[in-house]
Each structure stands twice: as structure tokens, then as C-alpha cells.
Design a protein around this motif. Structure first.
Motif, PDB file in Angstrom:
ATOM      1  N   SER A 435      -4.490  11.219 -29.451  1.00 17.82           N
ATOM      2  CA  SER A 435      -3.703  11.583 -28.165  1.00 17.82           C
ATOM      3  C   SER A 435      -2.164  11.209 -28.001  1.00 17.82           C
ATOM      4  N   SER A 436      -1.615  10.242 -28.902  1.00 18.07           N
ATOM      5  CA  SER A 436      -0.526   9.665 -28.888  1.00 18.07           C
ATOM      6  C   SER A 436      -0.227   8.901 -30.187  1.00 18.07           C
ATOM      7  N   PHE A 437       1.167   8.945 -30.372  1.00 18.26           N
ATOM      8  CA  PHE A 437       1.469   7.923 -31.705  1.00 18.26           C
ATOM      9  C   PHE A 437       2.257   6.924 -31.075  1.00 18.26           C
ATOM     10  N   VAL A 438       2.375   5.701 -31.599  1.00 17.74           N
ATOM     11  CA  VAL A 438       3.490   4.766 -31.332  1.00 17.74           C
ATOM     12  C   VAL A 438       4.099   4.688 -32.604  1.00 17.74           C
ATOM     13  N   ILE A 439       5.325   4.397 -32.385  1.00 16.73           N
ATOM     14  CA  ILE A 439       6.538   4.347 -33.323  1.00 16.73           C
ATOM     15  C   ILE A 439       6.799   2.890 -33.237  1.00 16.73           C
ATOM     16  N   TYR A 440       6.834   1.977 -34.252  1.00 19.35           N
ATOM     17  CA  TYR A 440       7.436   0.821 -34.038  1.00 19.35           C
ATOM     18  C   TYR A 440       8.612   0.835 -35.242  1.00 19.35           C
ATOM     19  N   ARG A 441       9.839   0.050 -35.000  1.00 22.47           N
ATOM     20  CA  ARG A 441      10.866  -0.037 -35.876  1.00 22.47           C
ATOM     21  C   ARG A 441      11.362  -1.738 -35.910  1.00 22.47           C
ATOM     22  N   PHE A 442      11.628  -1.716 -37.250  1.00 21.41           N
ATOM     23  CA  PHE A 442      12.247  -3.012 -37.589  1.00 21.41           C
ATOM     24  C   PHE A 442      13.493  -2.963 -38.445  1.00 21.41           C
TER      25      PHE A 442
END
Length: 517
Positions: A435-442
Motif C-alpha cells: 500500500s505504500s513505500f518507505v524511502i530512507y536516505r543516508f
């Protein structure tokens, strides 16, 4: 899913979901009740134009989102009426000014609210009052479609209101049909009941359900046991019906804050409340948790820490020990800040202390505030402190593993391309439950802590997912960035992450799936 495992092994490295504890929780349910009965929150008054209703709701949703909320609990059936076109009940007078009258120009308020919630990444829980039928004794204002007009034998007049008789099997069937109509026809995230089951006691009056008891309660020697069994049947049947149709839809109850006093039951809380859910409202909420008939519970702990008859701290402790694996959120009395006889509510740090206390219990996984309009009535410094100390970072709503429908597919990343001071990410749509994506950034060439909400770049809705791309507009030229992406299902369960690194001197990362020989 097609077998790209070997290719992904080289191109996309899996990173573990790290368990380090952040100061702020990654998962927390943060919601406000939006009450429609007597126009408490929305619409602000009867008979507003369609355009004004929409504008009010949008402003409210924007404000609550900015205040750190990730869900809305909206009352769509306050008194056996509806904020949507129902085949069972009339349009609500709190919407149009006259019961049975549709909005003009016509629109579907429930569908509108769901769509606006989705745009903001807010869960939408449809709030029903199961048994209350009127707010006063005047039946002349009721539409001919109202159940009291159609089936007067289903009701008991108690105090100055009419209530459905929970002991009548036809009533239970009717209420269940009303709820399931919404489950079938609308893409809600949850179904929510408040604390009104059998009505709160009215001095010197008896709730006269004697005819129903005589007809249906012969196997029960004690009328209270029969009444609790009636409510049990409704709760179980609603839960089972939701599970059969849309198992990802959550079912939650917000009871009065005291199940039973310890003086009445050794399993009860250290309280001296004059009313409790078990003996007075005939709602055995603890049993529902034990049996797994609800997904979450939100006890209304509308008292201060140390309040002698019913202390917030003692009740938070009691409920945390009686969740039986289901989610526990706390009903917070924001409306009492700077208000009421208890002087502790006039101390501006009371709500902050309550939230601090909540975080000491792992089983307390969030809060719902009563009510939405209170956010603008409390002193600004109270809201600022709560935002700074508790809601500085966005949180995902807590996962419900018992509602998981198999393993989630991981995203298939196709490309990351620099465009001046931006990075464009593209992916292949993931079928099934996502139902959704989580985008993490480092920053750098390593993935960091995925349990820390500070590392969440964005959460993309299903609508955004379908576009197949996202533009990260907050990067610096020449820097190396590592992205991790996970899939989320409707019950907030998260997949394993995939990761890619776009090095500072690299203009694009491209998965071989996109290349053509």
C-alpha cells in the motif's frame, strides 16, 4: 514475483532492519477524534455549503498533519444517521441541517474525507456509535428512514434519549449491516467504536429492557451477564465479518478508562471510579482483548497523573498489562488542558508528562486526542512542546503482524539519476498487498539505522507508488547517498529493505533490468 534474485544480489544489497533505539519512536499511532455529533468538530455547524464543508475539513486535516498526526478517527454515524449515502440510515442532520437531506451540491463526504486523508498520508478510521439513536427525546425531527420510525420496538427511552436495545438480535444484525456497508463500499483503514454500549447510568432511572430479557435471556440468572453477552456477540460478529471481507481493516474500541475497580475484582485497577465499563456499560473490553476480537483499544484516560479516584499513571500501567498482544493507544484529554476542576490540568506540562509516561511502556503504542478542535484551543506553548519533545519526526503507524497476509514483495529499483541538485528514483510497481513505500536516505556509502525515524525521507502512498518515481530535492552536489526502500502493507507490516548507493561522481545507477541488448 519474477526471479531477479541473482541480479539483485549484485546490484542491490539487502541491509538488516537495525534495532538501535531512537529517542523518537519509528512506529506510533497519533490521531485525533473528529466528532460530528452536535457539530463538535466538523462540520462546525449544521447546513454549511458543500464548499465550506470541504474547506473546513481540508484545513483541519492540514493542521493535524502539521501537528504530527498520522491518522484521523472521524465520526460518520453519530445517532443512527450517516455522513455517506446509506441504504440503511438517513443523511445526518449535523451535515445538512435536516435529517434525510443530502448535501447540495451533492458529494459523498465519507469518500471525500478518505481521499483527502490519503493525500496527506493519514490513516482514516470510520467512527461509529453503535447504539445511540438520538440526542434528545424529540422524534418529530427524525426522517422517516430512521430506524426509530421504522422499528420503534427496537428502542428503549432512557433519560432524554433513545437507544437501540442491545438484547434484541434484530438490532445486532442491523448495526452489523450498517457497519459492513461501509467496509464493503469504502476504502477505510479502520472501524472504530467509542465508549457508548449500554448507556451511562441515569440517576433514579432504569434501562427497561425487561421484555427482551424475558424473551432472549432465559439462560442467564443475572441480567448483567446477559447484557455483557449481548455486547460480546456484536463485537465478535463485527470483527469476524470485517476479517472475512477485508482482513487488513482494523477494528478498534475506545472504552471508558476503567474496566473494573480492584475493590470489585482482584484483576481490576487501583481506582475508585464511580462508573466502570464492565458493571455499568456491560462492555467486557478485557475479554475482547483476550479473545482477539479487537485489533486495538483506546481507553479514555481523561484524568491527571496522581488523581486519587482514577490516576492516569495507575491506569496506564493497568492497561499496559492487559493488552494480550493487541495494540494499546491512550485516549488523551487535550480538551481538559487549562480547563476543569482538577487544578493539575492547569499546569501546562501535564499532557507532556503523560506522553513521557506512555513512552515508558513498550505496550503503549500511541495516542488519540479528544478532540480535533482542542488542538487550536490549548495554549500554543503546549502544542510546541509536544511537537518538539514527542512529534518532531514523522512516525509510521504500528504494524499488526496478526493481520499480515503473507510475505511482502520487496521493491524492484530500476534507476537513480542525478539531475543537478536532485535525485530521481524509479522503480517497478510491486503487486499484491503493498500500500505504500518507505524511502530512507543516508549520506555516505552505507545504510544506517532504519529504526530511527530521522532517516525516513518520505512515505509514498499507493497513488504515488503508481507513478513509479520520486524526486529527492534535498541533496547536495558531489555527495554520495545511500537509499533504502521498503514495502508496507495495509496493516503496516514492513518488508525487508533493498538498498542502492549513488556515489558522488556517479551520474546514474541503473539496474540491468532496464537495459536492452
Amino acid at each position: 514475483m519474477r526471479n531477479y534474485s541473482l541480479l539483485l544480489f549484485f546490484l542491490i544489497g539487502f541491509v538488516p532492519l537495525l534495532s538501535a533505539q531512537s529517542k523518537y519512536p519509528k512506529h506510533e499511532f497519533r490521531a485525533a477524534w473528529i466528532a460530528s455529533v452536535v457539530n463538535i468538530d466538523w462540520p462546525s455547524k449544521k447546513g454549511l455549503s458543500t464548499e465550506d464543508q470541504k474547506e473546513e475539513f481540508i484545513r483541519m486535516a492540514d493542521f493535524l498533519q502539521a501537528s504530527g498526526m498520522n491518522a484521523l478517527v472521524v465520526q460518520v454515524r453519530p445517532v443512527a444517521d450517516a455522513f455517506y449515502e446509506s441504504s440503511y440510515e438517513p443523511w445526518s442532520a449535523y451535515l445538512t441541517g435536516k435529517q434525510g437531506q443530502a448535501p447540495e451540491p451533492y458529494y459523498d463526504p465519507l469518500q471525500f474525507m478518505i481521499e483527502e486523508s490519503r493525500k496527506r498520508g493519514l490513516e482514516f478510521h470510520a467512527w461509529f456509535n453503535p447504539y445511540r439513536a438520538t440526542m434528545n427525546a424529540d422524534t418529530t425531527v427524525l426522517d422517516s428512514m430512521h430506524a426509530l420510525k421504522q422499528h420503534p420496538e427496537w428502542f428503549v427511552k432512557y433519560g432524554k434519549r433513545f437507544y437501540f436495545d442491545p438484547g434484541n438480535p434484530e438490532v445486532r444484525s442491523f448495526v452489523q449491516n450498517v457497519i459492513m456497508e461501509v467496509v464493503h463500499n469504502y476504502d477505510v483503514d479502520g472501524i472504530h467504536f467509542d465508549d457508548y454500549f449500554y448507556p451511562y447510568p441515569v440517576k433514579d432511572e432504569v434501562f427497561d429492557d425487561s421484555l427482551s430479557y424475558e424473551k432472549y435471556g432465559s439462560e442467564y440468572e443475572v441480567v448483567g451477564d446477559w447484557r455483557r453477552a449481548n455486547v460480546d456477540q456484536l463485537i465478535k460478529s463485527v470483527y469476524d465479518s470485517i476479517q472475512a471481507v477485508k482482513p487488513y481493516v482494523k477494528f478498534g474500541i475506545s472504552p471508558f478508562g476503567v474496566w473494573r475497580n480492584q475493590s470489585l475484582d482482584p484483576e481490576g485497577s487501583e481506582t475508585k471510579a464511580g462508573v466502570n465499563t464492565y458493571d455499568d456499560l456491560y462492555a467486557d473490553v478485557r475479554k475482547w482483548l483476550q479473545e482477539g476480537w479487537v485489533d486495538y483499544v483506546v481507553p479514555q484516560l481523561y484524568w491527571t497523573i496522581g488523581f486519587p479516584p482514577a490516576a492516569y499513571d495507575k491506569l496506564a500501567d493497568w492497561w499496559s498489562q492487559n493488552t494480550y498482544g493487541r495494540h494499546l493507544y491512550i485516549g488523551q484529554a487535550m480538551y481538559r488542558v487549562k480547563n476543569g476542576k482538577d487544578r493539575n490540568w492547569h499546569k501546562l506540562n501535564q499532557l507532556h508528562k503523560q506522553l513521557q509516561l506512555n513512552h515508558e511502556y513498550p505496550s503503549i503504542q500511541g495516542s488519540i486526542y479528544f478532540s480535533a478542535k482542542s488542538f487550536k484551543k490549548v495554549p500554543e506553548k503546549v502544542l510546541k512542546k509536544i511537537k518538539k519533545k514527542h512529534y518532531r519526526h514523522n512516525a509510521l503507524t504500528p504494524p499488526m503482524p496478526w493481520k499480515k497476509q503473507g510475505d511482502l514483495e520487496v521493491p524492484v529499483l530500476l534507476e537513480a539519476r542525478k539531475q543537478e541538485d536532485k535525485v530521481r528514483l524509479r522503480w517497478e510497481a510491486v503487486p499484491g498487498q503493498t500500500s505504500s513505500f518507505v524511502i530512507y536516505r543516508f549520506q555516505g556509502d552505507q545504510a544506517g539505522d532504519l529504526s530511527d525515524p530521522q532517516n525516513i525521507l518520505t512515505v509514498l502512498s499507493a497513488e504515488q507508488l503508481a507513478k513509479g518515481e520520486y524526486m529527492d530535492q534535498a541533496v547536495k552536489k558531489g555527495k554520495t547517498y545511500t537509499y533504502c526502500i521498503t514495502s508496507i502493507d495495509r496493516a503496516n507490516n514492513e518488508s525487508k529493505p533493498v538498498t542502492l548507493t549513488l556515489k558522488g561522481k556517479q551520474d546514474a545507477w541503473q539496474n540491468e533490468l532496464t537495459r536492452k541488448d
